[in-house]
Design an enzyme around this catalytic site. Sequence first.
Site, PDB file in Angstrom:
ATOM      1  CB  CYS A 130      15.594 -15.807   0.740  1.00  0.00           C
ATOM      2  SG  CYS A 130      15.687 -16.995  -0.603  1.00  0.00           S
ATOM      3  CG  LEU A 131      12.823 -12.895  -4.042  1.00  0.00           C
ATOM      4  CD1 LEU A 131      13.073 -12.793  -5.545  1.00  0.00           C
ATOM      5  CD2 LEU A 131      11.817 -11.867  -3.575  1.00  0.00           C
ATOM      6  CG  HIS A 168      21.199 -15.004  -0.916  1.00  0.00           C
ATOM      7  ND1 HIS A 168      20.635 -14.932   0.335  1.00  0.00           N
ATOM      8  CD2 HIS A 168      20.196 -15.364  -1.761  1.00  0.00           C
ATOM      9  CE1 HIS A 168      19.349 -15.249   0.251  1.00  0.00           C
ATOM     10  NE2 HIS A 168      19.057 -15.511  -1.025  1.00  0.00           N
TER      11      HIS A 168
END
Length: 191
Positions: A99-100, A141
């Site tokens: 995840c960023l 997500h």
Amino acid sequence: MPTLDIALMGNPVLARLASPVEDPGDPAIAALVADMLETMTAANGVGLAAPQVGRSLQLVIFSVPAERTADGIGFPPTVLINPQIEPLGDATDEAYEGCLSVPGLTGRVPRWRTIGYRGLGNDGKPIEREVSGFHARVIQHECDHLWGRLYLSRMRDMSSLAFADELRRQIEAAREVEQPETAPSAMGEDA
């Protein structure tokens, strides 16, 4: 179009329910989408949700690389406003996700294998699809961000949480010892 700062784990915007987009045709939404696309591309992500750039709105963007699909057909960058998802069956798959907003880490996350999703595109027209595999994982997500969740809260076993670079080194070391057909699969991309 500037790249936007990505909110990191611990930022309160990532822990709250995002507000619906009232007017998908608002020029401010179009400008946000353009900036998010540039930000996602610059960060080498496959998805980005508005809360990740500090905007508590129900808006996600994503792309699905062709090499991550069973049929070899990907999806170009897509905007999904006010999305809704529904599992289609009980089957789940577990795979590594990054995840960023949680840079450098990855962990195994269970997700429904097949989902239906709907929402509005950037042009305000309805989008409705049934998808599976990586495409379904990316949508789930990104929508989690709209509901104040990070992938870490979905993990069943925290022992799979790893630094992505270290896991890559371990995978490469295993490939040197094992034949390529039996080496562990690569982990998911950052979204």
